[in-house]
Motif scaffolding. Sequence first.
Motif, PDB file in Angstrom:
ATOM      1  N   ALA A  76      26.578   3.858  20.766  1.00 28.80           N
ATOM      2  CA  ALA A  76      25.642   4.213  20.801  1.00 28.80           C
ATOM      3  C   ALA A  76      25.321   4.342  18.935  1.00 28.80           C
ATOM      4  O   ALA A  76      24.305   3.642  18.280  1.00 28.80           O
ATOM      5  CB  ALA A  76      25.236   5.550  20.777  1.00 28.80           C
ATOM      6  N   LYS A  77      25.956   3.870  17.834  1.00 28.85           N
ATOM      7  CA  LYS A  77      25.506   4.325  16.663  1.00 28.85           C
ATOM      8  C   LYS A  77      25.754   2.702  15.891  1.00 28.85           C
ATOM      9  O   LYS A  77      25.001   2.517  15.703  1.00 28.85           O
ATOM     10  CB  LYS A  77      26.947   4.049  15.934  1.00 28.85           C
ATOM     11  CG  LYS A  77      27.450   5.792  15.080  1.00 28.85           C
ATOM     12  CD  LYS A  77      28.430   6.229  14.402  1.00 28.85           C
ATOM     13  CE  LYS A  77      28.569   7.115  14.389  1.00 28.85           C
ATOM     14  NZ  LYS A  77      30.162   7.471  13.426  1.00 28.85           N
ATOM     15  N   SER A  78      26.687   2.127  16.926  1.00 29.07           N
ATOM     16  CA  SER A  78      26.546   0.231  16.148  1.00 29.07           C
ATOM     17  C   SER A  78      24.861  -0.373  16.907  1.00 29.07           C
ATOM     18  O   SER A  78      24.356  -1.684  16.342  1.00 29.07           O
ATOM     19  CB  SER A  78      27.498  -0.708  16.999  1.00 29.07           C
ATOM     20  OG  SER A  78      26.911  -1.810  16.572  1.00 29.07           O
ATOM     21  N   TRP A  79      24.557   0.018  17.551  1.00 30.26           N
ATOM     22  CA  TRP A  79      23.429   0.122  18.609  1.00 30.26           C
ATOM     23  C   TRP A  79      21.714   0.574  17.831  1.00 30.26           C
ATOM     24  O   TRP A  79      20.353   0.348  18.495  1.00 30.26           O
ATOM     25  CB  TRP A  79      23.053   0.244  19.937  1.00 30.26           C
ATOM     26  CG  TRP A  79      23.151  -1.327  21.407  1.00 30.26           C
ATOM     27  CD1 TRP A  79      24.409  -1.115  21.310  1.00 30.26           C
ATOM     28  CD2 TRP A  79      22.555  -2.536  20.615  1.00 30.26           C
ATOM     29  NE1 TRP A  79      24.702  -2.918  21.705  1.00 30.26           N
ATOM     30  CE2 TRP A  79      23.609  -3.514  21.840  1.00 30.26           C
ATOM     31  CE3 TRP A  79      21.312  -2.961  20.504  1.00 30.26           C
ATOM     32  CZ2 TRP A  79      22.917  -4.530  21.484  1.00 30.26           C
ATOM     33  CZ3 TRP A  79      21.531  -4.244  20.599  1.00 30.26           C
ATOM     34  CH2 TRP A  79      21.843  -4.746  21.653  1.00 30.26           C
ATOM     35  N   GLY A  80      22.344   1.716  17.286  1.00 21.15           N
ATOM     36  CA  GLY A  80      21.329   2.257  16.488  1.00 21.15           C
ATOM     37  C   GLY A  80      20.310   2.947  16.707  1.00 21.15           C
ATOM     38  O   GLY A  80      18.801   3.737  17.490  1.00 21.15           O
ATOM     39  N   CYS A  81      20.986   4.018  17.775  1.00 22.80           N
ATOM     40  CA  CYS A  81      20.166   4.616  19.310  1.00 22.80           C
ATOM     41  C   CYS A  81      20.014   5.867  18.113  1.00 22.80           C
ATOM     42  O   CYS A  81      20.637   6.415  16.935  1.00 22.80           O
ATOM     43  CB  CYS A  81      21.001   4.637  19.935  1.00 22.80           C
ATOM     44  SG  CYS A  81      21.273   3.694  21.107  1.00 22.80           S
ATOM     45  N   SER A  82      18.863   6.503  18.368  1.00 20.34           N
ATOM     46  CA  SER A  82      18.055   7.648  17.977  1.00 20.34           C
ATOM     47  C   SER A  82      17.869   8.564  19.153  1.00 20.34           C
ATOM     48  O   SER A  82      17.729   8.218  19.913  1.00 20.34           O
ATOM     49  CB  SER A  82      17.741   6.898  17.038  1.00 20.34           C
ATOM     50  OG  SER A  82      16.571   6.174  17.620  1.00 20.34           O
ATOM     51  N   LEU A 102      21.573   8.918  21.228  1.00 19.78           N
ATOM     52  CA  LEU A 102      22.340   9.468  20.209  1.00 19.78           C
ATOM     53  C   LEU A 102      23.010  10.951  20.256  1.00 19.78           C
ATOM     54  O   LEU A 102      24.260  10.886  20.405  1.00 19.78           O
ATOM     55  CB  LEU A 102      21.757   9.592  18.360  1.00 19.78           C
ATOM     56  CG  LEU A 102      22.554   9.538  17.396  1.00 19.78           C
ATOM     57  CD1 LEU A 102      24.044   7.978  17.474  1.00 19.78           C
ATOM     58  CD2 LEU A 102      22.237   9.465  16.114  1.00 19.78           C
ATOM     59  N   TRP A 124      22.749  14.578  15.577  1.00 16.90           N
ATOM     60  CA  TRP A 124      22.079  13.975  14.374  1.00 16.90           C
ATOM     61  C   TRP A 124      20.368  14.345  14.914  1.00 16.90           C
ATOM     62  O   TRP A 124      19.916  13.772  15.736  1.00 16.90           O
ATOM     63  CB  TRP A 124      22.029  12.664  14.208  1.00 16.90           C
ATOM     64  CG  TRP A 124      20.666  12.365  13.361  1.00 16.90           C
ATOM     65  CD1 TRP A 124      19.449  11.261  13.500  1.00 16.90           C
ATOM     66  CD2 TRP A 124      21.387  11.901  11.426  1.00 16.90           C
ATOM     67  NE1 TRP A 124      19.167  10.934  12.299  1.00 16.90           N
ATOM     68  CE2 TRP A 124      19.955  11.732  11.132  1.00 16.90           C
ATOM     69  CE3 TRP A 124      22.526  12.561  10.662  1.00 16.90           C
ATOM     70  CZ2 TRP A 124      20.276  11.480   9.940  1.00 16.90           C
ATOM     71  CZ3 TRP A 124      22.404  12.493   9.325  1.00 16.90           C
ATOM     72  CH2 TRP A 124      20.787  11.907   9.133  1.00 16.90           C
ATOM     73  N   GLU A 159      14.261   7.810  16.634  1.00 13.18           N
ATOM     74  CA  GLU A 159      14.023   7.425  14.961  1.00 13.18           C
ATOM     75  C   GLU A 159      12.149   6.756  15.645  1.00 13.18           C
ATOM     76  O   GLU A 159      12.884   5.626  15.522  1.00 13.18           O
ATOM     77  CB  GLU A 159      14.966   7.438  14.490  1.00 13.18           C
ATOM     78  CG  GLU A 159      14.136   6.764  13.131  1.00 13.18           C
ATOM     79  CD  GLU A 159      15.347   6.910  12.783  1.00 13.18           C
ATOM     80  OE1 GLU A 159      16.679   7.301  12.190  1.00 13.18           O
ATOM     81  OE2 GLU A 159      15.555   5.825  11.367  1.00 13.18           O
ATOM     82  N   TRP A 167      15.727  -0.647  20.515  1.00 12.77           N
ATOM     83  CA  TRP A 167      17.090  -0.642  20.536  1.00 12.77           C
ATOM     84  C   TRP A 167      17.818  -0.385  21.898  1.00 12.77           C
ATOM     85  O   TRP A 167      18.569  -0.554  22.735  1.00 12.77           O
ATOM     86  CB  TRP A 167      17.537  -0.317  19.530  1.00 12.77           C
ATOM     87  CG  TRP A 167      17.209  -1.106  17.848  1.00 12.77           C
ATOM     88  CD1 TRP A 167      18.373  -1.825  17.873  1.00 12.77           C
ATOM     89  CD2 TRP A 167      16.000  -0.958  16.889  1.00 12.77           C
ATOM     90  NE1 TRP A 167      17.704  -2.961  17.254  1.00 12.77           N
ATOM     91  CE2 TRP A 167      16.974  -2.143  16.240  1.00 12.77           C
ATOM     92  CE3 TRP A 167      15.262  -0.325  17.587  1.00 12.77           C
ATOM     93  CZ2 TRP A 167      15.460  -2.439  16.054  1.00 12.77           C
ATOM     94  CZ3 TRP A 167      14.557  -0.535  15.561  1.00 12.77           C
ATOM     95  CH2 TRP A 167      14.719  -1.520  15.550  1.00 12.77           C
TER      96      TRP A 167
END
Lengths: 265, 410
Positions: free
Chosen positions: B228-234, B238, B245, B353, B377
């Motif tokens: 999730a972090k690597s793909w820029g999920c929000s 996330l 977050w 985001e 993303w």
Amino acid sequence: MMRPYVPKDNVQKRSYYTDRFWVAPKIEEEDVSKDEVFAKDVEALKSRFEIEKAFLQRGQLIVYIDPSLNLEVLRFFKEELQYDMLMELSAVDYLSRSGEFEVFYQLLSLSKRKRARIKCLIKEDQAIESVNPVFRSADWSEREMFDMFGIKVNNHPYFKRILMPEDWVGYPLRKSYPLHGDEAAQWYEIDKIFGKEYREVVGPEIRDAAWVDPKDTENFARYGHEVPKGAPYDSEPMEIESFNEDAPLVETFDLKKSKIVDRDR
Amino acid sequence: MQQTNRLEPFFENLVFDRDDNTMVVNFGPQHPSAHGQLRLILELDGEQVVKAVPDIGYLHRGMEKMAENMIYNEFLPTTDRMDYIAATSNNYAFAFAVERLLGIENEVPRRAKVIRTILLELNRIISHLFWLATHALDVGAMSVFLYCFREREYAMDLMEDYCGARLTHSAVRIGGVPLDLPEGWLEKLSVFLNNLPAQIELYEGLLDENRIWRMRLENVGVIPPEMAKSWGCSGIMLRGSGIEWDIRKEEPYELYDELDFDIPVSDRCDSYGRYKLYMEEMRQSIKIIRQLIPMYKETDPQLMAHVPQYISASKEDIMTQNYSLMQHFVLVTQGMRPPVGEVYVPTESPKGELGFYIRSEGEPYPYRLKIRAPSFWHTGILQDLLPGHYLADVVTIIGSTNIVFGEIDR
């Protein structure tokens, strides 16, 4: 008559009037030492890499680096400085000014609650290394950057256009690309379905349903210069008697006849 | 690709002439559960996905290019067409980014802030209801779709009462809001908020312990936190992976720092966990709006920031004062000229985001405007997420990512 000069490298809309003495104010570039967290980060970064410039703007860190270092610097930011997410990646076109693109990487640190932007300047035909091994989100962003600006990315796993069709000519977000598309864009469907030689066969009026041929008096009339149907377009205009130019468009407002509905307003 | 001729039948969607046993299926762009214009090229081994390639761009309108050719106020209605399920959150994200670029974010009057925050949360409820409706329909629960749309309709009526539009709101302006709340609107809003919790319980009663729902959602579409972090999920993508977050809490904007609300987080990482988060977020939005209603009554009636350099004066001033009229004329015909510089401003939209990167060169037209749309993303992650899942699960996963094509293709 001379055509007005339009610079070819930037065909975007411009302000039609700017005061001669007007100087645009600048958002101030604050020193990195103003923020403790960023000051430490830049300190750590400087010990490992050579950076060109670093400052704060509107609460975010901006670092300029050499384009050849982009992968290492981003890996350093992720693994050592805990900027664990790449939120955005794209470019700004400065070709008309300095012949360069500005590529930016927008990073987010969840643990520090900070956002940093890493930037590098590249020449028009210069390729940049993919940051896909560090951040997977770069996969699609780099494709979009290539699609929109034509910036080549080395070692990308699947380097193709993403939003535009694969056989599209030109890069739409460049400043030299007009808003309404260039010639290839206007004829895209005809070129693709029938071939380029059919442009003349089809003609602009079929391609564009809203196209009006000013010389065609068979199908169109020109306001103020009406000629008989089918007559040459530059022949003498007709006199139209039924058209009364003196008729008032708006009736005179009469306060006595009107009624005020809402007196409180 | 198979060549078409009259002797061999041509199958538009299926390609059979491969050497291995896999089959390539073209999913979309007109598939009903593709949530718009998503085309997925799936390589199947039996019913299992081996490889997935999302293909986007069918709704590309070049909004970033359009932005470069428009003055700032002119572009605002275009942002409605991004995430058209919750248009106010796009309007707000853009207006807020420009306000930060101008440095006037603290000048926005308090009443405008209250109205904006109410509208943002109301839009979050609308978006989440719409998500649940379509997601449940994809998975096969037709009745939930109808129940959700009924409630959503009430919320849309409220939006219509405020701004006159159901989908393309344009309810926010740079520097404030254009209108005050109409008379009796807050009472109607309270009625809606009082009814909604019972409805959410109804949806949960229908779905939570539903065997089919659980079988189709549990352990489907598992996104580990690292991925999730690597793909820029929000957003919920996330928080559904156990990462706490929320921009409303971490980098508060508007009145979120004065409000009391919780951020639900799920460690399950699967579609079911994300479903629970959506339900909980709706409850939190209700809680937020309930706190805002009394705040509204304590505010002064000013609606737009008083910054004559950038923002037109009130209508009354324009009609009575010569200089205000002149300045209004300049701002409308030439546009405001923000200082030279750049900002990246993130906001928490219902999808995740939503950020605007604006580069200004001191001209009335933005030099570059990049829209960071969360769904972009969340669609990209499908190519890593889908392999290993079954074809039927593909629909569930697309549904639980909550993507909207207006903002992916822009």
